[in-house]
Design a protein around this motif. Structure first.
Motif, PDB file in Angstrom:
ATOM      1  N   GLN A 187      36.310 118.281 103.594  1.00  0.00           N
ATOM      2  CA  GLN A 187      36.072 118.330 102.152  1.00  0.00           C
ATOM      3  C   GLN A 187      35.819 116.935 101.587  1.00  0.00           C
ATOM      4  O   GLN A 187      34.928 116.743 100.748  1.00  0.00           O
ATOM      5  CB  GLN A 187      37.273 118.971 101.454  1.00  0.00           C
ATOM      6  N   GLN A 190      32.353 115.754 102.549  1.00  0.00           N
ATOM      7  CA  GLN A 190      31.334 116.417 101.733  1.00  0.00           C
ATOM      8  C   GLN A 190      31.312 115.859 100.310  1.00  0.00           C
ATOM      9  O   GLN A 190      30.247 115.667  99.717  1.00  0.00           O
ATOM     10  CB  GLN A 190      31.611 117.923 101.697  1.00  0.00           C
ATOM     11  N   GLU A 193      29.572 112.453 100.275  1.00  0.00           N
ATOM     12  CA  GLU A 193      28.127 112.631 100.430  1.00  0.00           C
ATOM     13  C   GLU A 193      27.498 113.155  99.145  1.00  0.00           C
ATOM     14  O   GLU A 193      26.417 112.710  98.745  1.00  0.00           O
ATOM     15  CB  GLU A 193      27.845 113.587 101.588  1.00  0.00           C
ATOM     16  N   SER A 194      28.176 114.093  98.477  1.00  0.00           N
ATOM     17  CA  SER A 194      27.636 114.656  97.240  1.00  0.00           C
ATOM     18  C   SER A 194      27.583 113.612  96.133  1.00  0.00           C
ATOM     19  O   SER A 194      26.639 113.578  95.336  1.00  0.00           O
ATOM     20  CB  SER A 194      28.491 115.851  96.792  1.00  0.00           C
TER      21      SER A 194
END
Length: 234
Positions: A187, A190, A193-194
């Motif tokens: 999580q 991610q 990266e987002s």
């Protein structure tokens, strides 16, 4: 700082993002040998000399963050392709005393690649999140000795049974912790990266201003204009 919580256990994670401004790799060669020197196996046959060579890569690079500070990073045993000018993010776990920093993921946003350095199992071992518990062993010993005064066999069975039960519980607890760590890392990876790919807010624009007309300059005064004016007034 990002915080992982599991029961009464807490681990802090940091994210270091910036531009690679330098990258160097150095190799270490470790040579070991087995056999030879008249050694024989179980069948009485001589063991041939074998030489093993292990190459270890030491990677050192620098990350320049938005505040202009350059951070020196060392990776041992990993050969991650990096070059100057690339944007990366390094995710790391920090021990409770703040003395140990363990890198878990390196994101190369420029090349759109992510490299896993450590997983939940490795973090559990290196941070000693599931240490050996002496208390169940001591309780099992007390049960064995206490009941052993009545029946030695019964005392041994009760003590051993209690200890095995506690070991099974500890193993399940350890597996749940590693699973939770892996889920948290996925999580967090991610999320980082987002955030990098999120659209940047548009710059504020000044409201439209009414157009200002330049002041009209008076006509240049010449001798011809003077004569015309005098003729009209005459």
């Amino acid at each position: 700082m990002h915080k992982f919580t599991h029961g009464d256990l807490t681990v802090d994670f940091t994210v270091l993002s910036g531009e690679v401004v330098g990258s160097e790799k150095m190799s270490e060669t470790h040579i070991t040998s087995t056999g030879g020197n008249g050694q024989v196996n179980s069948l009485g046959q001589s063991v041939a000399l074998q030489i093993n060579t292990v190459l270890v890569v030491n990677h050192e690079f620098w990350i320049k963050t938005a505040d202009g500070i350059e951070h020196d990073i060392h990776l041992r045993g990993l050969d991650i392709p990096l070059r100057s000018g690339q944007d990366i993010s390094l995710i790391s776990a920090v021990s409770n005393d703040g003395k140990t920093v363990l890198h878990t993921h390196l994101q190369n946003q420029t090349s759109a690649k992510t490299y896993q350095i450590r997983d939940g199992k490795a973090l559990n071992t290196e941070l000693e999140l599931s240490p050996f518990r002496w208390k169940p062993l001591l309780i099992a010993f007390v049960l064995w000795v206490g009941i052993g005064f009545v029946s030695g066999v019964l005392g041994f069975l009760v003590g051993a049974g209690y200890y095995i039960y506690q070991c099974v519980k500890g193993s399940k607890r350890k597996k749940l912790l590693i699973t939770a760590l892996d889920s948290f890392l996925a999580q967090l990876n991610q999320r980082v990266e987002s955030q990098y790919h999120a659209p940047q807010p548009a710059q504020a624009q000044a409201p439209d201003q009414p157009e200002v007309q330049a002041p009209t300059q008076p006509a240049a005064v010449t001798s011809i204009n003077v004569r015309k004016a005098l003729s009209r007034n005459g």
